[in-house]
Design a protein around this motif. Structure first.
Motif, PDB file in Angstrom:
ATOM      1  N   ALA A   1      13.447 -49.915  32.818  1.00 18.74           N
ATOM      2  CA  ALA A   1      14.782 -50.283  33.293  1.00 18.74           C
ATOM      3  C   ALA A   1      15.841 -50.148  32.215  1.00 18.74           C
ATOM      4  O   ALA A   1      17.004 -49.847  32.502  1.00 18.74           O
ATOM      5  N   ASP A   2      15.470 -50.385  30.955  1.00 20.84           N
ATOM      6  CA  ASP A   2      16.470 -50.379  29.884  1.00 20.84           C
ATOM      7  C   ASP A   2      15.758 -50.232  28.548  1.00 20.84           C
ATOM      8  O   ASP A   2      14.543 -50.430  28.438  1.00 20.84           O
ATOM      9  N   ALA A   3      16.546 -49.883  27.538  1.00 21.53           N
ATOM     10  CA  ALA A   3      16.052 -49.810  26.159  1.00 21.53           C
ATOM     11  C   ALA A   3      17.080 -50.485  25.265  1.00 21.53           C
ATOM     12  O   ALA A   3      18.276 -50.208  25.365  1.00 21.53           O
ATOM     13  N   VAL A   4      16.615 -51.377  24.401  1.00 19.19           N
ATOM     14  CA  VAL A   4      17.524 -52.182  23.591  1.00 19.19           C
ATOM     15  C   VAL A   4      17.106 -52.131  22.130  1.00 19.19           C
ATOM     16  O   VAL A   4      15.909 -52.104  21.819  1.00 19.19           O
ATOM     17  N   ASP A   5      18.084 -52.113  21.250  1.00 24.40           N
ATOM     18  CA  ASP A   5      17.866 -52.096  19.805  1.00 24.40           C
ATOM     19  C   ASP A   5      17.857 -53.533  19.298  1.00 24.40           C
ATOM     20  O   ASP A   5      18.856 -54.239  19.389  1.00 24.40           O
ATOM     21  N   ALA A   6      16.725 -53.981  18.765  1.00 23.40           N
ATOM     22  CA  ALA A   6      16.600 -55.377  18.321  1.00 23.40           C
ATOM     23  C   ALA A   6      17.546 -55.704  17.181  1.00 23.40           C
ATOM     24  O   ALA A   6      17.851 -56.882  16.943  1.00 23.40           O
ATOM     25  N   TYR A   7      18.033 -54.705  16.474  1.00 23.85           N
ATOM     26  CA  TYR A   7      18.941 -54.923  15.346  1.00 23.85           C
ATOM     27  C   TYR A   7      20.395 -54.747  15.778  1.00 23.85           C
ATOM     28  O   TYR A   7      21.213 -55.653  15.606  1.00 23.85           O
ATOM     29  N   ALA A   8      20.719 -53.596  16.335  1.00 25.70           N
ATOM     30  CA  ALA A   8      22.114 -53.312  16.699  1.00 25.70           C
ATOM     31  C   ALA A   8      22.564 -54.094  17.926  1.00 25.70           C
ATOM     32  O   ALA A   8      23.756 -54.296  18.131  1.00 25.70           O
ATOM     33  N   GLU A   9      21.612 -54.523  18.753  1.00 26.02           N
ATOM     34  CA  GLU A   9      21.943 -55.267  19.979  1.00 26.02           C
ATOM     35  C   GLU A   9      21.151 -56.575  20.019  1.00 26.02           C
ATOM     36  O   GLU A   9      20.515 -56.901  21.016  1.00 26.02           O
TER      37      GLU A   9
END
Length: 497
Positions: free
Chosen positions: A92-100
């Protein structure tokens, strides 16, 4: 050409049930692929959110394609070479643990979340005493997981039904146990409340897993052609083999919550994965190690070329069925079926598996993969396993070479020469092993064999004490030296083994 996206795939919205640490090829062609099939068949009904767990790299391609991508499995199916393509829509989604970070951290409060999957490489599951709870996010994967679980515990006031099922697929033994230990150490180091430690034990489930599928990744040299065939642009194509196996060891039965077998997927739930691990190591990995050095010295360069040689193919089959399977504990039909799948995988025309790449660190590989079958067969049958013994002589022949360059062993490289065609090859192993072989390989077959088999640093014991291992191995080595590898195999096993 239109870029692959949700409009094209008609993606159905589903509740997010899986948080996945790692965006690499293996997870996308293995876990995400399986969940996509289970969704399609109405067995799971859940989406995945991918977390990029490291501070470098980019999720630009995921954003451009709205996390839609193609998996193409290539290999032998029902006796024929096939390519099977599937658009995966389970992410469903991809998220950056650092930038986001805030977006990532918010998933800890997601009511529908139930599973965490990870593949952060073998080095990812390590305890880092310098990690800090105050970091957003902590730097190690266990640190990130500990903080994420603690924030979920706090948000839901320790509710027992809001624990998570942890499914690491990193390629280390007892990966779930190791990960849980890291989390517990960090929780204690960070002085997290006793209630959280109790919640970890009672509400969360840390599984240990065994995974198996060759994933060859993005086909850069074929991507343009494939996109033309697909009719859309896809920069996230993943290729792999059709074979797959996921063994999930859990202290509690979780099969009802992850009903992948009901979707016809090759997933096994168990309270003990060790027999399956043993089966894989001894049949798949053990077969590789038992034949690749001899096959290379016969003039072959790949696994496929080896298997297309009837003599080598017979050697492989007889090693597995006559000498390895009799030492294993799973039902014989299970073992036979797995062995046949392994041999089919070796014939995969789409996987260019170089023998020299498999030869890396062959001494430790023979000890881990072949020696248990060698010893158990000898103990059970009262005689040596002929093919495995020959593979030990082949190892010694392959490791016959000379050091070049450097100052002594420092900075030197070790090379052998393939007598059948004069090809020179570099032998890669730890420095001590190479120095040992450089010192002894010039000796006569009996002396060289005694030195190798009695080297307890290699094997953990003295193999000269096993039946007539020293005499038989030396005899095979002498034949290899006198006749060449191919003729030695014919002499020992017959024209087609």
């Amino acid at each position: 050409m239109e870029v692959l996206n949700r409009v094209r795939t008609g993606k159905k919205e589903r509740p997010v049930r899986v948080l996945q640490f790692g965006e690499g090829n293996f997870l996308r062609a293995f876990v995400d692929y399986m969940i996509d099939i289970a969704n399609e068949q109405g067995k799971f009904d859940g989406d995945i959110v991918i977390v990029k767990p490291i501070g470098f790299g980019s999720l630009t391609r995921f954003a451009a394609q709205e996390c839609q991508y193609t998996v193409q499995l290539r290999g032998i199916v029902d006796g024929k070479a096939e390519r099977i393509s599937r658009i995966v829509t389970s992410v469903a989604d991809a998220v950056d643990a650092y930038a986001e970070y805030e977006k990532y951290a918010a998933f800890a409060a997601l009511d529908t979340l139930r599973f965490i999957v990870s593949n952060t490489t073998e080095a990812g599951i390590v305890y880092d005493e310098t990690d800090r709870l105050e970091c957003n996010p902590p730097k190690s994967y266990p640190g990130k997981l500990t903080k994420f679980l603690y924030e979920r515990y706090c948000h839901f006031d320790g509710a027992a039904d809001k624990g998570l099922i942890i499914l690491p697929v990193e390629l280390i033994d007892d990966n779930g146990i190791r990960l849980r230990e890291c989390v517990q150490k960090l929780a204690a180091q960070w002085n997290l409340p006793e209630g959280f430690l109790c919640w970890l034990d009672t509400a969360c489930v840390f599984t240990s897993t065994l995974v198996d599928r060759i994933v060859t990744g993005y086909p850069a040299d074929e991507a343009e052609t494939l996109c033309g065939e697909f009719g859309y642009e896809d920069q996230l194509i993943v290729t792999g083999e059709p074979f797959a196996l996921w063994v999930i060891e859990s202290p509690r039965d979780i099969s009802g919550e992850l009903p992948l077998p009901e979707a016809g997927l090759p997933v096994i739930f168990t309270d003990n994965q060790k027999p399956y691990k043993q089966r894989k190591v001894r049949i798949l990995n053990g077969a590789h190690t038992s034949f690749v050095l001899a096959s290379y010295l016969c003039g072959h360069d790949t696994v496929l070329a080896s298997m297309e040689d009837p003599m080598i193919c017979s050697f492989v089959r007889e090693t597995i069925y006559d000498e390895v399977i009799p030492t294993l504990s799973l039902p014989k039909q299970d073992l036979d079926d797995f062995a046949e799948a392994v041999i089919t995988r070796f014939f995969n025309p789409y996987v260019k598996h170089a023998l020299l790449s498999i030869s890396l660190n062959s001494v430790s590989k023979w000890r881990a993969r072949c020696m248990p079958s060698f010893l158990e067969y000898a103990a059970k049958e009262g005689r040596l396993p002929k093919h495995l013994t020959f593979s030990l002589a082949a190892l010694m022949a392959f490791y016959t070479g000379e050091m070049r360059g450097g100052n002594g062993s420092d900075g030197a490289e070790y090379f052998g020469t393939r007598s059948c065609d004069g090809t020179e090859y570099r032998i890669l192993d730890d420095a001590a092993a190479l120095a040992f072989f450089a010192e002894h390989c010039g000796e006569d077959a009996s002396s060289f064999t005694h030195a190798v088999l009695s080297n307890e640093a290699f094997w953990g014991e003295d193999l000269t004490k096993i039946c007539d291992a020293e005499e038989q191995t030396a005899s095979y080595l002498e034949k290899i030296r006198m006749l060449g590898m191919r003729q030695a195999i014919v002499e020992v096993f017959g024209e087609r083994c």
